[in-house]
Each structure stands twice: as structure tokens, then as C-alpha cells.
Write a protein that holds these residues in place. Sequence first.
Motif, PDB file in Angstrom:
ATOM      1  N   SER A  38       9.918  -5.099 -10.686  1.00 12.68           N
ATOM      2  CA  SER A  38      10.229  -3.880 -11.374  1.00 12.68           C
ATOM      3  C   SER A  38      10.330  -2.576 -10.537  1.00 12.68           C
ATOM      4  N   ASP A  39       9.788  -2.800  -9.346  1.00 12.67           N
ATOM      5  CA  ASP A  39       9.936  -1.304  -8.333  1.00 12.67           C
ATOM      6  C   ASP A  39      11.381  -1.364  -7.770  1.00 12.67           C
ATOM      7  N   HIS A  40      12.113  -2.468  -7.791  1.00 10.02           N
ATOM      8  CA  HIS A  40      13.520  -2.523  -7.229  1.00 10.02           C
ATOM      9  C   HIS A  40      14.385  -2.288  -8.594  1.00 10.02           C
ATOM     10  N   ALA A  41      14.082  -3.039  -9.613  1.00 15.02           N
ATOM     11  CA  ALA A  41      14.908  -2.881 -10.715  1.00 15.02           C
ATOM     12  C   ALA A  41      14.417  -1.848 -11.848  1.00 15.02           C
ATOM     13  N   GLY A  57      16.923  -6.050   0.573  1.00 21.94           N
ATOM     14  CA  GLY A  57      16.123  -6.235  -0.421  1.00 21.94           C
ATOM     15  C   GLY A  57      14.693  -6.707   0.046  1.00 21.94           C
ATOM     16  N   ASP A  58      14.059  -7.447  -0.884  1.00 18.17           N
ATOM     17  CA  ASP A  58      12.812  -8.188  -0.487  1.00 18.17           C
ATOM     18  C   ASP A  58      13.300  -9.508   0.047  1.00 18.17           C
ATOM     19  N   TYR A  59      12.819 -10.182   0.911  1.00 24.21           N
ATOM     20  CA  TYR A  59      13.249 -11.507   1.436  1.00 24.21           C
ATOM     21  C   TYR A  59      12.120 -12.495   2.020  1.00 24.21           C
ATOM     22  N   ASP A 101       6.077 -14.245  -0.988  1.00 21.57           N
ATOM     23  CA  ASP A 101       7.440 -14.049  -1.363  1.00 21.57           C
ATOM     24  C   ASP A 101       8.097 -13.129  -0.194  1.00 21.57           C
ATOM     25  N   HIS A 102       7.435 -12.564   0.648  1.00 16.88           N
ATOM     26  CA  HIS A 102       7.735 -11.723   1.632  1.00 16.88           C
ATOM     27  C   HIS A 102       7.892 -12.468   2.979  1.00 16.88           C
ATOM     28  N   ALA A 103       8.879 -12.066   3.746  1.00 21.02           N
ATOM     29  CA  ALA A 103       8.815 -12.530   5.171  1.00 21.02           C
ATOM     30  C   ALA A 103       7.765 -12.193   5.707  1.00 21.02           C
ATOM     31  N   THR A 109      12.889  -0.254   5.441  1.00 20.18           N
ATOM     32  CA  THR A 109      12.749   0.543   4.544  1.00 20.18           C
ATOM     33  C   THR A 109      11.130   0.679   3.951  1.00 20.18           C
ATOM     34  N   HIS A 110      10.678  -0.303   3.596  1.00 18.71           N
ATOM     35  CA  HIS A 110       9.064  -0.189   3.011  1.00 18.71           C
ATOM     36  C   HIS A 110       8.453  -1.217   3.687  1.00 18.71           C
ATOM     37  N   GLY A 111       7.293  -0.850   3.662  1.00 20.94           N
ATOM     38  CA  GLY A 111       5.999  -1.798   4.212  1.00 20.94           C
ATOM     39  C   GLY A 111       5.325  -1.221   5.529  1.00 20.94           C
ATOM     40  N   GLU A 118       6.560  -0.991  -4.338  1.00 21.23           N
ATOM     41  CA  GLU A 118       5.140  -1.200  -4.144  1.00 21.23           C
ATOM     42  C   GLU A 118       5.229  -2.733  -4.008  1.00 21.23           C
ATOM     43  N   ASP A 119       4.743  -3.383  -3.133  1.00 20.72           N
ATOM     44  CA  ASP A 119       4.657  -4.801  -3.087  1.00 20.72           C
ATOM     45  C   ASP A 119       3.310  -5.264  -2.855  1.00 20.72           C
ATOM     46  N   GLU A 120       2.317  -4.581  -3.462  1.00 15.37           N
ATOM     47  CA  GLU A 120       0.891  -4.768  -3.630  1.00 15.37           C
ATOM     48  C   GLU A 120       0.509  -5.942  -4.005  1.00 15.37           C
TER      49      GLU A 120
HETATM   50 ZN   LIG Z   1      10.089  -4.569  -2.090  1.00 13.21          ZN
END
Ligand SMILES: [Zn+2]
Length: 332
Positions: A40-43, A112-114, A279-281, A301-303, A328-330
Amino acid sequence: MARLGSWIESHPEGIYVRPADAWIDPTEPKPKAMITHGHSDHARGGHGAVLATAETLAIMEVRYGPQSGQPIAYGESLRVGEVEVSFVPAGHVLGSAQIVLEHKGEKVVVSGDYKRRPDPTCACFVPVPCDIFITEATFGLPVFRHPDTGSEIDRLLHRLHADPSRCVLVGAYALGKAQRIICELRERGHHDPIYFHGAIERLNQLYESFGIELGQLRHTGGATKQEMAGHIVIAPPGALNDRWSRRLPDPVTAMASGWMRIRQRARQRNVELPLVISDHADWDELTMTIRELEPTEVWITHGREEALKHWCMTRQIKACELNLVGYEDEND
Ligand SMILES: [Zn+2]
Ligand SMILES: [Zn+2]
């Protein structure tokens, strides 16, 4: 000669691709948006036209209602304004994509996130060599090295079998992580019914509608404590410590997240069994990916941008941070 990637602009609310007149993962409503994945933070809702994979569009429709969306398949190429656009798998969640942009002989990949490790619920990350790689850096510190997923799942099963009078309550992000945990359990030979919190029901159904088999699932709503004893219960992280969990038989509280690497985070949520499943590298996946793609420039981009930026610069790769706001990827 113009600066590399001068046709791509970074704004606080997202990346703007000028010759396509389109935004990538904007955090504010825009007339034309290209969306990497359904978190929901990306879409976000409220865009005009949306270009995304069919899976991402379906996720957005569950959340925001009908979209004026155009589905794009992995590997399909499409002209948007003066830009050649294609989506390739990012390995993050169902339907997640990296967006590949080509304009005036320059190739830019927006990750994106990967992640790079296999995930039974989505297509594997496809490396696309490029001039500019725009990468996330959620776990962009050398301290973040995610362990093998199978061994974390084994720890979960071991704990479950240790006391059949209790259940193990696993906190997992409702989109992606919850379904992945279920599939990873199935792959490790666990075929018992798995109970779920109502908040993940629609996403479970959506995954199943795209052919991801989750096995036998049961809603906690209609179940007694006795029935749930000796079973796994999956719930969004926010439900771990709320009243809802009182209906469960003496739960062992677990949480599946890359952040569980940090003991303090586990303690904050009263997590007894931290499972480092992300789900993140992690750091090694981030640096391996940059090595493999050999970009001239890396935009972060973020992190946690600093360490990755430094890593790039010591390898003669130009690197900079994009100050995007609102990702936010908290809960990872
Ligand atoms: Zn993200
Ligand atoms: Zn995400």
C-alpha cells in the motif's frame, strides 16, 4: 552531452518520467502511474490511468475498488509517450515488477522492492543490465544478512511440535509474507490446516485465484481453542498483541520479518520466536545485484542509503540518494 538519466526526475512524491509523462509508485494521486507492486505504500488509490501487472491491478482493486488499469505482462514491451517500457519480475510479492525504461539509448531499471532468494508465491527476480539502477535499500547495512528461509521454517515447525497444547501465532504482513509463509510451510511438508486472521482472507483468495496453492486454510472466527491447539495461526503484525489473540490457545508469538534480526524489535512486539524471513534483499543480495547489473550509476530510493552509497563509490560506481517520502517497509 546531457547528464545520464536527465529525463528522469526525483520528486518527494515519486519518480517522474518526463518523456512518458508518467509517475512511478507516486505517493499522491497522479493522472498516469506505473506501479511496481501492490504494497500500500507503493500502490496508492486515486490515480488516473494505472499501468501494472494483472496481479498488481487485482490487488489494487481489492484495496481501492475498480481501477482504470492497463495490465502489462512480464517481458511485454509498451511505448508510453517517447519511452519504451517493460516490466520484469522483482521476486518481492505476487505480481511485483521492476520497471525497465529505455529512452534515447539509455536504459534505466527501477527495482521497486525486490529480493533474490526463491519465493514459491512469485516469479524470481530477473537481472537486467542497465545504465542506471534505481534500487531500494530497506536492509542496506552489512549487519542485515538474512538466514536460509528453510531453516527458519524448520525452527517454526520445531516449536509447534514441542507443545501440542499451544498454537504458534505468526505475525506476517498481510500481502505477500502471509501467503509465502503458508507456501514455505507446505514445501517443508506441513500439510495440516493453517488458521488465519480475517484480515488476510481476501488476499489469500486472490493468491489462489492466480494459481498459488495454499492448502487447507481455516478462519479463526469459527474455531474453538481446542481445535486450534497444535496448529499455526497467521495474522497481520498489528493483531499480535491485540484482544483478538485472546481467543487462541496459549499462543507462542512469532513474527516473520527481516527486522527480527534486531533483537530489540522482537522485544518491542513481545515476540518469543523471531523468524528472520524477509521479502527484501539483504546486504549481500543488494551488492550482488549491483555487481551483476554493472550500472554506471546507482540511485537509492528508500531505506538505509548511506552504506550502500559508500559501497558503490568505493567501486567507482556513481551513487546518490533520492529523497522520496512515504515508503514504509517497517512491516516487511
Ligand atoms: Zn518499499
Ligand atoms: Zn513492498
